[in-house]
Design an enzyme around this catalytic site. Structure first.
Site, mmCIF file in Angstrom:
data_model
loop_
_atom_site.group_PDB
_atom_site.id
_atom_site.type_symbol
_atom_site.label_atom_id
_atom_site.label_comp_id
_atom_site.label_asym_id
_atom_site.label_seq_id
_atom_site.Cartn_x
_atom_site.Cartn_y
_atom_site.Cartn_z
ATOM 1 N N HIS A 123 9.097 -55.758 -43.236
ATOM 2 C CA HIS A 123 8.394 -54.740 -42.412
ATOM 3 C C HIS A 123 9.556 -53.774 -41.825
ATOM 4 O O HIS A 123 10.640 -53.750 -41.420
ATOM 5 C CB HIS A 123 7.710 -55.664 -40.974
ATOM 6 C CG HIS A 123 6.891 -54.868 -40.190
ATOM 7 N ND1 HIS A 123 6.995 -53.967 -39.437
ATOM 8 C CD2 HIS A 123 5.292 -54.817 -40.295
ATOM 9 C CE1 HIS A 123 6.084 -53.452 -38.709
ATOM 10 N NE2 HIS A 123 5.018 -53.774 -39.422
ATOM 11 N N ASP A 200 12.921 -62.335 -38.269
ATOM 12 C CA ASP A 200 11.760 -61.769 -37.951
ATOM 13 C C ASP A 200 10.577 -62.631 -37.958
ATOM 14 O O ASP A 200 10.037 -62.977 -39.199
ATOM 15 C CB ASP A 200 11.265 -60.574 -38.726
ATOM 16 C CG ASP A 200 9.810 -59.961 -38.526
ATOM 17 O OD1 ASP A 200 9.255 -60.522 -38.006
ATOM 18 O OD2 ASP A 200 9.720 -58.680 -39.017
ATOM 19 N N GLN A 203 5.311 -63.230 -38.327
ATOM 20 C CA GLN A 203 3.968 -63.838 -39.167
ATOM 21 C C GLN A 203 4.162 -65.074 -39.377
ATOM 22 O O GLN A 203 3.582 -65.866 -40.027
ATOM 23 C CB GLN A 203 3.997 -63.241 -40.661
ATOM 24 C CG GLN A 203 3.774 -61.404 -40.672
ATOM 25 C CD GLN A 203 2.485 -61.267 -40.193
ATOM 26 O OE1 GLN A 203 1.260 -62.143 -39.854
ATOM 27 N NE2 GLN A 203 2.077 -59.995 -39.734
ATOM 28 N N LYS A 226 0.303 -61.599 -32.253
ATOM 29 C CA LYS A 226 -0.289 -62.169 -33.455
ATOM 30 C C LYS A 226 -0.243 -63.697 -33.183
ATOM 31 O O LYS A 226 -0.471 -64.441 -34.215
ATOM 32 C CB LYS A 226 0.827 -61.839 -34.291
ATOM 33 C CG LYS A 226 1.162 -60.568 -34.893
ATOM 34 C CD LYS A 226 2.165 -60.203 -35.623
ATOM 35 C CE LYS A 226 2.530 -58.640 -35.931
ATOM 36 N NZ LYS A 226 1.660 -57.952 -36.435
ATOM 37 N N CYS A 363 3.239 -51.289 -43.558
ATOM 38 C CA CYS A 363 4.621 -50.903 -42.980
ATOM 39 C C CYS A 363 5.722 -51.625 -43.704
ATOM 40 O O CYS A 363 6.707 -52.045 -43.345
ATOM 41 C CB CYS A 363 4.787 -51.369 -41.559
ATOM 42 S SG CYS A 363 3.543 -50.692 -40.563
HETATM 43 N N1 PLP Z 1 7.301 -57.942 -38.732
HETATM 44 C C1 PLP Z 1 6.564 -58.347 -39.284
HETATM 45 C C2 PLP Z 1 6.409 -59.334 -40.572
HETATM 46 C C3 PLP Z 1 5.108 -57.866 -39.016
HETATM 47 O O1 PLP Z 1 3.983 -58.103 -39.711
HETATM 48 C C4 PLP Z 1 4.836 -56.952 -37.787
HETATM 49 C C5 PLP Z 1 3.611 -56.508 -37.446
HETATM 50 O O2 PLP Z 1 2.710 -56.438 -38.304
HETATM 51 C C6 PLP Z 1 6.170 -56.665 -37.344
HETATM 52 C C7 PLP Z 1 7.293 -56.959 -37.631
HETATM 53 C C8 PLP Z 1 6.032 -55.714 -35.815
HETATM 54 O O3 PLP Z 1 5.409 -56.494 -34.804
HETATM 55 P P1 PLP Z 1 4.742 -55.764 -33.422
HETATM 56 O O4 PLP Z 1 4.332 -54.636 -34.020
HETATM 57 O O5 PLP Z 1 4.208 -56.640 -32.728
HETATM 58 O O6 PLP Z 1 6.373 -55.296 -32.940
#
Ligand code: PLP
Length: 404
Positions: A123, A200, A203, A226, A363
């Protein structure tokens, strides 16, 4: 244990409504999940019964709020099996957690000419902070590629890791492909070469049992929104030896021990990284979300989500749509395209049937480039979804395609 989905759905007021006069089908759970009444009640209770600014409390309300806030920290520690609660730092989300590490670990450990390995399926929030760091420090970003099935080519790590590599940044579960990466294995390879790893977990945290000690990761980041919790709350877990060596990310109240114009000393962990008034009510209600998730059982939720995933994948495959990512053990995310129909048109038309899906690049531009596409339609599942909803979605999709 099989889940009582009707009972679970009754806990989610937002799922009861109709959109354009049709029952809502919410398939955008990877972007953000919905909240059960228990979490909403926890937010209301905080504001109506014990809201006050936390820590250094000399009065009842602040004391009670502090206790509830710290109780959530203990729940997070337990959820991911961290060694201690002071390794749990509250942030506003995964994005801020990654930025914190990129800034603060970067200050202490990244120097000119150093290398950071970032996977191709990340992402943007696990790419751009490293690019910013690389720009500040004169470091280099090295990409760890995937194959066309959405598998990370971790065998390439042997050649990609050099004596200048300092960190590997990788997602636990891809928000586009659903691929679940072998984090334990990547951590083992990284550590055998003296390299740190940031995961990260945005998900993953609501869909997998996480044990940061077993995974042996240096940093793990995720977001409450999430996980059926409030938005504006995230977590960064870090190994203590690293967190202790890292400078503060932001300056302000709470993160200090003593401030003089001649110099300031910093608070201990985790407060060193929690400058200013945090999202007090959000963190407290996140505790209720963790309780809710654990009551259902993350493994029970995951096994229902896998059943839904297989059901939907079979139906979509029969229709001949192109699905991106087909790794065994993948998470409940299906990204697809239909020949001759733009993903945005599909999403907009599905919405008219009351079906919420996400369209676009998710993203993850580098991943879109890998497949040479601009975007996809993405269905992402949660434990409150049903096979009937998938049937409604498939019928609507057929109608929409027939219109083009
Ligand atoms: N990393 C992954 C894999 C994501 O799917 C997302 C959000 O969709 C994020 C990071 C970013 O999360 P946040 O917007 O809650 O900071």
């Amino acid at each position: 244990m099989s889940l009582d989905i009707d009972k679970i759905r009754a806990d989610f007021p937002i799922l009861q409504q109709k959109i354009y006069n049709r029952p809502l089908v919410y398939f955008d759970n990877a972007a953000t999940t919905q909240r059960p009444q228990q979490v909403i009640d926890a937010l209301i209770r905080t504001y109506t019964e014990y809201y006050g600014n936390i820590h250094r409390a000399a009065h009842f309300l602040a004391d009670k709020a502090t206790m509830a806030y710290e109780e959530t920290r203990a729940k997070v520690r337990n959820l991911i099996n961290a060694e201690s609660s002071d390794q749990i730092i509250f942030t506003k989300g995964t994005t801020e957690s990654v930025n914190l590490v990129a800034f603060s670990f970067g200050e202490s450990f990244i120097h000119e000419g150093d290398e950071i390995i970032v996977s191709e399926m990340e992402h943007h929030s696990n790419i751009v902070p490293w690019q910013l760091l690389a720009g500040r420090k004169g470091a280099k970003i090295i990409m760890l590629p995937i194959d066309n099935n959405g598998r990370l080519l971790i065998e390439q790590l042997d050649t990609l890791i050099t004596e200048r590599t300092r960190l590997i940044a990788v997602t636990h579960v891809s928000n586009v492909l659903g691929t679940r990466n072998p984090i334990q294995e990547i951590a083992r390879i990284a550590h055998s070469k003296g390299v740190r790893i940031l995961v990260d977990g945005a998900q993953a945290a609501a869909h997998l049992l996480i044990d940061v000690q077993d995974l042996d990761v240096d940093f793990y980041a995720f977001s409450a929104h999430k996980m059926y919790g409030p938005n504006g709350v995230g977590v960064l877990y870090g190994k203590k030896e690293l967190l202790e060596q890292m400078p503060p990310y932001q300056g302000g109240g709470e993160m200090i021990s003593e401030v003089k114009f001649s110099g300031t000393t910093y608070n201990e962990l985790p407060y060193k990284f929690e400058a200013g008034t945090p999202n007090i009510s959000g963190v407290i209600a996140f505790g209720a979300a963790i309780d809710y998730l654990q009551n259902i059982g993350i493994e029970n939720a995951a096994s229902w989500e896998t059943e839904l995933l297989n059901y939907a994948t079979a139906k979509l495959t029969q229709m001949g749509v192109r699905i991106y990512g087909n790794q065994p053990g993948k998470s409940g995310v299906i990204s697809f395209n239909v020949d001759g129909v733009h993903f945005f048109d599909l999403g907009t038309m599905l919405d008219k049937f009351g079906i919420a899906v996400r369209t676009g690049h998710h993203c993850a531009d580098p991943l879109m480039d890998h497949f040479n596409i601009q975007g996809t339609v993405r269905v992402s599942l949660a434990f409150y979804n049903t096979k009937e909803e998938i049937d409604v979605f498939i019928e609507a999709l057929k109608k929409v395609i027939s219109m083009f």
